[in-house]
Design a protein around this motif. Structure first.
Motif, mmCIF file in Angstrom:
data_model
loop_
_atom_site.group_PDB
_atom_site.id
_atom_site.type_symbol
_atom_site.label_atom_id
_atom_site.label_comp_id
_atom_site.label_asym_id
_atom_site.label_seq_id
_atom_site.Cartn_x
_atom_site.Cartn_y
_atom_site.Cartn_z
ATOM 1 N N VAL A 241 48.565 40.800 43.342
ATOM 2 C CA VAL A 241 47.302 40.551 44.035
ATOM 3 C C VAL A 241 47.523 40.461 45.543
ATOM 4 O O VAL A 241 48.514 39.910 46.009
ATOM 5 N N SER A 242 46.581 41.052 46.275
ATOM 6 C CA SER A 242 46.569 40.970 47.726
ATOM 7 C C SER A 242 45.122 40.742 48.167
ATOM 8 O O SER A 242 44.370 41.699 48.390
ATOM 9 N N SER A 243 44.719 39.479 48.160
ATOM 10 C CA SER A 243 43.371 39.049 48.566
ATOM 11 C C SER A 243 42.241 39.781 47.843
ATOM 12 O O SER A 243 41.245 40.170 48.467
ATOM 13 N N PRO A 244 42.333 39.976 46.521
ATOM 14 C CA PRO A 244 41.261 40.690 45.827
ATOM 15 C C PRO A 244 40.025 39.808 45.631
ATOM 16 O O PRO A 244 40.132 38.613 45.412
ATOM 17 N N VAL A 245 38.869 40.440 45.727
ATOM 18 C CA VAL A 245 37.585 39.783 45.492
ATOM 19 C C VAL A 245 36.765 40.674 44.566
ATOM 20 O O VAL A 245 36.756 41.894 44.712
ATOM 21 N N ASP A 246 36.067 40.064 43.611
ATOM 22 C CA ASP A 246 35.152 40.780 42.714
ATOM 23 C C ASP A 246 35.814 41.962 41.998
ATOM 24 O O ASP A 246 35.446 43.117 42.174
ATOM 25 N N PHE A 247 36.801 41.637 41.161
ATOM 26 C CA PHE A 247 37.473 42.636 40.323
ATOM 27 C C PHE A 247 36.550 42.953 39.158
ATOM 28 O O PHE A 247 36.318 42.133 38.284
ATOM 29 N N SER A 248 35.958 44.143 39.170
ATOM 30 C CA SER A 248 35.076 44.556 38.072
ATOM 31 C C SER A 248 35.785 45.618 37.242
ATOM 32 O O SER A 248 36.574 46.406 37.765
ATOM 33 N N PHE A 249 35.512 45.619 35.956
ATOM 34 C CA PHE A 249 36.202 46.527 35.051
ATOM 35 C C PHE A 249 35.292 46.946 33.905
ATOM 36 O O PHE A 249 34.338 46.251 33.565
ATOM 37 N N THR A 250 35.620 48.089 33.330
ATOM 38 C CA THR A 250 34.998 48.576 32.101
ATOM 39 C C THR A 250 36.108 49.147 31.228
ATOM 40 O O THR A 250 36.942 49.913 31.707
ATOM 41 N N ILE B 276 46.084 50.428 36.223
ATOM 42 C CA ILE B 276 45.391 50.937 37.409
ATOM 43 C C ILE B 276 45.836 50.124 38.619
ATOM 44 O O ILE B 276 45.885 48.890 38.558
ATOM 45 N N ASN B 277 46.133 50.801 39.723
ATOM 46 C CA ASN B 277 46.291 50.146 41.021
ATOM 47 C C ASN B 277 44.884 50.046 41.595
ATOM 48 O O ASN B 277 44.319 51.037 42.050
ATOM 49 N N VAL B 278 44.313 48.855 41.533
ATOM 50 C CA VAL B 278 42.891 48.661 41.813
ATOM 51 C C VAL B 278 42.663 48.396 43.299
ATOM 52 O O VAL B 278 43.334 47.563 43.906
ATOM 53 N N THR B 279 41.694 49.138 43.864
ATOM 54 C CA THR B 279 41.280 48.983 45.262
ATOM 55 C C THR B 279 39.753 48.940 45.299
ATOM 56 O O THR B 279 39.102 48.899 44.255
ATOM 57 N N SER B 280 39.194 49.034 46.499
ATOM 58 C CA SER B 280 37.735 49.050 46.621
ATOM 59 C C SER B 280 37.133 50.415 46.294
ATOM 60 O O SER B 280 35.917 50.576 46.307
ATOM 61 N N SER B 281 37.970 51.386 45.988
ATOM 62 C CA SER B 281 37.496 52.670 45.457
ATOM 63 C C SER B 281 37.736 52.648 43.954
ATOM 64 O O SER B 281 38.820 52.268 43.510
ATOM 65 N N LYS C 212 37.561 48.327 39.910
ATOM 66 C CA LYS C 212 37.556 48.319 41.372
ATOM 67 C C LYS C 212 37.403 46.888 41.850
ATOM 68 O O LYS C 212 37.075 45.993 41.069
ATOM 69 N N THR C 213 37.654 46.674 43.132
ATOM 70 C CA THR C 213 37.396 45.396 43.782
ATOM 71 C C THR C 213 36.378 45.641 44.900
ATOM 72 O O THR C 213 36.185 46.783 45.323
ATOM 73 N N SER C 214 35.741 44.565 45.355
ATOM 74 C CA SER C 214 34.894 44.748 46.533
ATOM 75 C C SER C 214 35.759 44.739 47.790
ATOM 76 O O SER C 214 35.413 45.354 48.790
ATOM 77 N N SER C 215 36.913 44.045 47.713
ATOM 78 C CA SER C 215 37.913 44.092 48.783
ATOM 79 C C SER C 215 39.240 43.607 48.223
ATOM 80 O O SER C 215 39.289 42.952 47.178
ATOM 81 N N PHE D 183 31.668 49.954 24.846
ATOM 82 C CA PHE D 183 32.451 49.468 25.982
ATOM 83 C C PHE D 183 32.229 47.982 26.177
ATOM 84 O O PHE D 183 31.303 47.399 25.638
ATOM 85 N N ILE D 184 33.115 47.402 26.972
ATOM 86 C CA ILE D 184 32.954 46.036 27.447
ATOM 87 C C ILE D 184 33.196 46.080 28.948
ATOM 88 O O ILE D 184 34.096 46.787 29.421
ATOM 89 N N SER D 185 32.355 45.379 29.699
ATOM 90 C CA SER D 185 32.493 45.309 31.155
ATOM 91 C C SER D 185 32.477 43.852 31.583
ATOM 92 O O SER D 185 31.925 42.999 30.890
ATOM 93 N N GLY D 186 33.074 43.600 32.733
ATOM 94 C CA GLY D 186 33.060 42.247 33.260
ATOM 95 C C GLY D 186 33.471 42.224 34.711
ATOM 96 O O GLY D 186 33.794 43.260 35.300
ATOM 97 N N ILE D 187 33.441 41.024 35.262
ATOM 98 C CA ILE D 187 33.867 40.826 36.645
ATOM 99 C C ILE D 187 34.617 39.507 36.734
ATOM 100 O O ILE D 187 34.247 38.528 36.071
ATOM 101 N N ILE D 188 35.684 39.516 37.505
ATOM 102 C CA ILE D 188 36.446 38.307 37.794
ATOM 103 C C ILE D 188 36.322 38.116 39.298
ATOM 104 O O ILE D 188 36.812 38.936 40.083
ATOM 105 N N LYS D 189 35.635 37.062 39.709
ATOM 106 C CA LYS D 189 35.296 36.852 41.117
ATOM 107 C C LYS D 189 36.521 36.729 42.017
ATOM 108 O O LYS D 189 36.564 37.313 43.081
ATOM 109 N N SER D 190 37.495 35.912 41.605
ATOM 110 C CA SER D 190 38.695 35.676 42.428
ATOM 111 C C SER D 190 39.933 35.832 41.556
ATOM 112 O O SER D 190 40.525 34.848 41.116
ATOM 113 N N PRO D 191 40.336 37.072 41.260
ATOM 114 C CA PRO D 191 41.459 37.291 40.344
ATOM 115 C C PRO D 191 42.784 36.771 40.897
ATOM 116 O O PRO D 191 43.025 36.812 42.102
ATOM 117 N N ALA D 192 43.616 36.275 39.977
ATOM 118 C CA ALA D 192 44.949 35.773 40.312
ATOM 119 C C ALA D 192 45.973 36.507 39.453
ATOM 120 O O ALA D 192 45.616 37.221 38.511
#
Length: 126
Positions: free
Chosen positions: A109-118, A79-84, A57-60, A26-35
């Motif tokens: 995008v709608s104010s996403p923060v910390d988009f993490s993925f695997t 994926i429709n990504v949310t905080s879940s 998921k996002t943190s928010s 696998f590969i995992s990562g995080i994008i702090k302020s996705p656009a």
């Protein structure tokens, strides 16, 4: 049969009781302020792989994430990504060849923060 008389690598692995030839990674990562844009996640994959799972998921905030190999959308890779945590199972257009590029296209995008993925994948050892 003894190892010296084995004619193929497959037979040798079998005789040695080695691990199977299909490996999961696998590969995992995080994008702090996705656009709304493409993110190149793997640049020139070094070997062929089959994408098998995508989780995010996002943190928010929210966004839509679509896996692509180059410019081709992976079927079942959205994926429709949310905080879940959400996940999908790539089912077609999900085979990467050596030197292909893995992209996550972020949209809606709608104010996403910390988009993490695997992204999980399998590969066959030779």
């Amino acid at each position: 049969s003894d190892l010296a008389s084995v004619a193929s690598a497959s037979s040798a692995r079998s005789n040695l009781g080695a691990a199977g030839t299909t490996q999961t990674d696998f590969i995992s990562g995080i994008i702090k302020s996705p656009a709304n844009q493409d993110y190149r996640i793997i640049e020139k994959v070094p070997f062929g792989v089959t994408l098998t799972a995508f989780a995010a998921k996002t943190s928010s905030g929210t966004l839509t994430a679509q896996l692509k190999i180059g410019t081709t959308s992976v079927t079942g890779g959205s994926i429709n990504v949310t905080s879940s945590q959400g996940s999908s199972s790539p089912s077609a257009n999900n085979v990467m060849s050596t030197n292909d590029v893995l992209v996550i296209t972020v949209s809606s995008v709608s104010s996403p923060v910390d988009f993490s993925f695997t992204v999980a994948f399998t590969r066959t050892l030779s």
